[in-house]
Each structure stands twice: as C-alpha cells, then as structure tokens.
Design an enzyme around this catalytic site. Structure first.
Site, mmCIF file in Angstrom:
data_model
loop_
_atom_site.group_PDB
_atom_site.id
_atom_site.type_symbol
_atom_site.label_atom_id
_atom_site.label_comp_id
_atom_site.label_asym_id
_atom_site.label_seq_id
_atom_site.Cartn_x
_atom_site.Cartn_y
_atom_site.Cartn_z
ATOM 1 N N TYR A 139 0.816 -1.211 0.000
ATOM 2 C CA TYR A 139 0.000 0.000 0.000
ATOM 3 C C TYR A 139 0.853 1.265 0.000
ATOM 4 C CZ TYR A 139 -4.539 -2.197 0.968
ATOM 5 O OH TYR A 139 -5.710 -2.895 0.890
ATOM 6 N N LYS A 184 3.390 -15.224 2.517
ATOM 7 C CA LYS A 184 3.595 -15.952 1.265
ATOM 8 C C LYS A 184 5.104 -16.173 1.140
ATOM 9 C CE LYS A 184 2.165 -17.617 -2.753
ATOM 10 N NZ LYS A 184 1.279 -18.802 -2.913
ATOM 11 N N ASP A 217 -2.595 -18.419 0.558
ATOM 12 C CA ASP A 217 -3.564 -19.148 -0.292
ATOM 13 C C ASP A 217 -4.227 -20.283 0.498
ATOM 14 O OD1 ASP A 217 -1.059 -20.352 -0.271
ATOM 15 O OD2 ASP A 217 -1.059 -20.918 -2.391
ATOM 16 N N ASP A 241 -6.379 -7.143 4.428
ATOM 17 C CA ASP A 241 -7.538 -6.501 3.790
ATOM 18 C C ASP A 241 -8.441 -7.578 3.192
ATOM 19 O OD1 ASP A 241 -9.133 -4.430 2.650
ATOM 20 O OD2 ASP A 241 -8.133 -4.794 0.729
ATOM 21 N N ASP A 245 -12.348 -9.273 4.796
ATOM 22 C CA ASP A 245 -13.646 -9.270 4.099
ATOM 23 C C ASP A 245 -14.191 -10.697 4.030
ATOM 24 O OD1 ASP A 245 -13.359 -6.510 3.582
ATOM 25 O OD2 ASP A 245 -14.142 -6.697 1.552
HETATM 26 C C1 IPM Z 1 -10.325 -1.157 4.099
HETATM 27 C C2 IPM Z 1 -10.427 -0.638 2.675
HETATM 28 C C3 IPM Z 1 -9.221 0.218 2.356
HETATM 29 C C4 IPM Z 1 -7.990 -0.680 2.437
HETATM 30 C C5 IPM Z 1 -9.241 0.929 0.973
HETATM 31 C C6 IPM Z 1 -10.496 1.725 0.776
HETATM 32 C C7 IPM Z 1 -8.038 1.799 0.788
HETATM 33 O O1 IPM Z 1 -10.593 -1.678 1.768
HETATM 34 O O2 IPM Z 1 -10.210 -0.340 5.023
HETATM 35 O O3 IPM Z 1 -10.407 -2.371 4.293
HETATM 36 O O4 IPM Z 1 -7.699 -1.425 1.479
HETATM 37 O O5 IPM Z 1 -7.323 -0.629 3.468
HETATM 38 MN MN MN Z 2 -10.969 -3.592 2.710
#
Ligand code: IPM
Ligand code: MN
Ligand code: NAD
Length: 347
Positions: A139, A184, A217, A241, A245
């Site tokens: 990032y 990884k 993975d 990240d 999710d």
């Molecule tokens: C999160 C989001 C952010 C990230 C994006 C919007 C930059 O996906 O906070 O999880 O990838 O950190």
């Molecule tokens: Mn995110």
C-alpha cells in the site's frame, strides 16, 4: 473532562452509519458520564469536491488534536479515474496518525448461525481477531504507473513487522494463547523477513504463545473449511484486507464487522466495509459494524471499558431479539437499528 471525537462521515453510507454510532454514543454518554464532544470534518470524496483534497489541512489538524477519530467510509464511482482518489485520503490519514496495527475482530453472534454461507456446524464458534499491518507493505511502497508498465513495491522493515507482531502476540496472550501468522514466504522476500521476525519474537519474548504459520492461499481455504479453529491471525497489509472481508461474511455480513487502528498516538475507528454505493442514500445500511467500532474506541482510546461492554451487550441483545437490517435478511432501517441499540443501553 471533555473527550473530543473527530467524526469523518465520508461518502456513500459513511454518513448514515456514523450518524447511527453517534446516536448510540450519546446514549452511552448519558448512562456512563463519558464527557464526549463531537466534531465533524470533511474527508474522502466529499472533501475532494469541496477542497480538491481528500484529506484537507483542517481535517488533518483536527484529527491530530483529537482523543479519537471515528470514520464512516470513503469512495464511490464518481471519483474513480480522477486525478486524486478518496482512498488516498484514507491511506494518508492512517500514515499521519501512525496507526500501524488494525484490529479486526470477527465473531458469529448468537442466533445468526443460519445467516453464514457455511453450514451451521462449520460456522459455529467463529471468534477470531485479525491483526492487520496497516501503514506498510504494498500500500505504501514505490508506485510507478505508465501506459504499458506499472509497479507496486512491497517493502517491510524488521521494525515494522516487530511492532505489529508485538500487538498480535499480546492479544493472543489475552485470548487462547494461539497465534497464526499468515504470509507468502514460498515466494516473497518480504514474507520471509516477516516469518523470521515473528519466529524470533516468539522464542525470545513470547514462548507462552503457540505460533503457527500459514501461506495466504492455504489460509483463504482453511478459513472457509474450519474458521472456528482460528484465534488471533497476524498478517501484512494487503493479505489482511482480503482475509478480513472473507472472514466477515462467514459471520453473517460485512456490515457487522468493526475495526480499531492503533499506533502510538490517536486511534482511528471504522467499520471494515466501504461506502456501499449500491445501497447509499436508502437508509438501509447496517450500522452495527460502525457502532461496534465506536465501542472499540471507548475501550482502546477513552479508557471506558464499561461503556464498551455495555454497547456490545446491547448489540448482542438487539440481534438476539430477531431485528435485522437487509444484509441480514430483514427490513429494519439504519436509524431504527441505532435507536433500538441506544434504547437498550439506556434501560
Ligand atoms: C479497508 C479498505 C481500504 C484498504 C481501501 C479503501 C483503501 O478496503 O479499510 O479495508 O484497502 O485498506
Ligand atoms: Mn478492505
Ligand atoms: P463495500 O464494502 O462498500 O460493499 C461491498 C458489498 O457489501 C456491497 O454489496 C454493499 O452493499 C455491502 N455492504 C457494505 N457495507 C454494508 C453495510 N454496512 N450494510 C449493508 N451492506 C453493506 O465494498 P465495494 O463496493 O468494493 O467498495 C465501494 C467503495 O468503498 C469503493 O470506492 C472502495 O474503495 C471504498 N471502500 C472504502 C473503505 C473505507 O472507507 N474504509 C473500505 C472498503 C472499500
């Protein structure tokens, strides 16, 4: 004593869920006498429209002078392809406040087992904490973007790995004593450094924590096969990240997942979801991830663990009552959900 909370509503459903968190925090303030004060500032896409900058100087100064920052979400299709993106503001905010450790707890609440995409017996018992490195890695590495070539560099120093790993080891000590570090290392040099540092720290500083390693993975698979097996998961910025999710959905919905971003100074508290343009403006976003982020703020930045426990218990009781927003298969709105949680807190 007054505690200043800087609110950054941002874009899409950000303002809607943040408003919900404020309703609950005001109820918590009444009950626990927290002395909270709130201040809104422009951030993200709306700040690009108003100031040409997703993280304007005034917002930066306010965040630096706050006791904590509460953030809704940023981004949306109208800012895609522009010179500057709302998401750049988010990265700049995290870097400015030095919040290198992002705590993302994922818990399956009682009564929501049937909402997991997994079979109920697999979903049962999900209670894990992802500790995501937040201010390094791909990032923040060198980026080059040309017409036909582009580069994103993934760099980590031993010190960057150490400071976030220390937080994860300590979290494991306070939970089941188990830590899974995800990397990884079979391909990436930055991952091999990551693994060496974590192995050394376990031997030298945390021999009481049981450490294992998993390639990212395999982790993506194992998280679906046996999510309840995991306790604390430590990983670098981008893997964290993606995995968070994935994990959030196993527990019912991304709309339920909170986070705390911590460093040496001001903490940032935000749900893990984005601005959800597909449902923005309809009053149907789930505010509980944002509300649980506010609870994390009370615990980690404002030394108000009782109030944090109170909010978490109110959310749990609210869900146990059967009330559901659309993402959980119900029809309850954002405002009514927040008010119902606030009411439970008051009683
Ligand atoms: C999160 C989001 C952010 C990230 C994006 C919007 C930059 O996906 O906070 O999880 O990838 O950190
Ligand atoms: Mn995110
Ligand atoms: P998203 O998290 O916004 O939405 C993914 C899906 O989850 C959508 O179907 C959405 O409706 C649903 N969802 C998310 N939050 C919800 C909630 N509280 N209640 C009910 N449903 C919810 O991810 P996306 O669509 O990939 O991204 C949209 C924008 O948000 C992009 O611009 C992205 O960069 C940005 N984003 C910002 C943050 C942040 O500010 N921290 C985090 C992730 C994405």
């Amino acid at each position: 004593m007054s505690r200043k909370i800087v609110c950054l509503p941002g874009d899409g459903i950000g303002p809607e869920v943040l408003e919900g968190a404020r309703t609950v925090l005001e109820a918590a303030d009444k009950r626990f006498g927290l002395g909270l004060s709130f201040e809104n500032h422009d951030f993200g896409g709306i700040a690009i429209d108003k100031h040409g900058d997703p993280f304007p100087e005034g917002t930066r100064a306010a965040c630096e002078g706050a006791d904590a920052v509460l953030l809704g979400a940023v981004g949306g299709p109208q800012w895609e392809g522009g010179e500057v993106r709302p998401e750049q503001g988010l990265l700049a905010l995290r870097k400015t406040l030095g919040t290198f450790a992002n705590l993302r707890p994922i818990t399956l609440f009682e009564g929501l087992e049937h909402l997991s995409p997994l079979k109920e017996d697999r979903a049962a018992g999900i209670d894990l904490l992802i500790v995501r490195e937040l201010t390094g890695g791909i990032y923040f590495g060198k980026r080059k973007e040309g017409e036909t070539h582009a580069t994103d560099e993934c760099a980590y120093s031993a010190e960057e790995v150490e400071r976030v790993a220390r937080i994860a080891f300590k979290a494991a000590q306070g939970r089941s004593g188990r830590l899974t570090s995800v990397d990884k290392a079979n391909v990436l040099a930055s991952s091999r450094l990551w693994r060496r540092v974590v192995v050394r720290m376990q031997a030298e500083e945390f021999p009481d924590v049981t450490l294992d390693h998993m390639l990212v993975d395999a982790m993506a698979m194992k998280l679906i096969e046996a999510p309840a097996w995991f306790d604390v998961i430590l990983t670098e910025n981008m893997f964290g990240d993606i995995l968070s999710d994935e994990a959030s959905v196993l527990a019912g919905s991304i709309g339920l997942a909170p986070s705390a971003s911590l460093g040496d100074g001001v903490g940032i508290y935000e749900p893990i979801h984005g601005s959800a343009p597909d449902i923005a403006g309809q009053g149907k976003a789930n505010p509980l991830g944002m509300i649980l982020s506010a609870a994390m703020m009370l615990r980690h930045s404002l030394d108000a663990a009782d109030a944090a426990d109170g909010i978490e218990a109110a959310v749990q009781a609210h869900l146990a009552s059967g009330a559901r927003t659309a993402d959980l298969g119900g029809t309850a709105g954002t405002g009514e959900t927040a008010e119902a949680v606030a009411e439970r807190l008051g009683s």
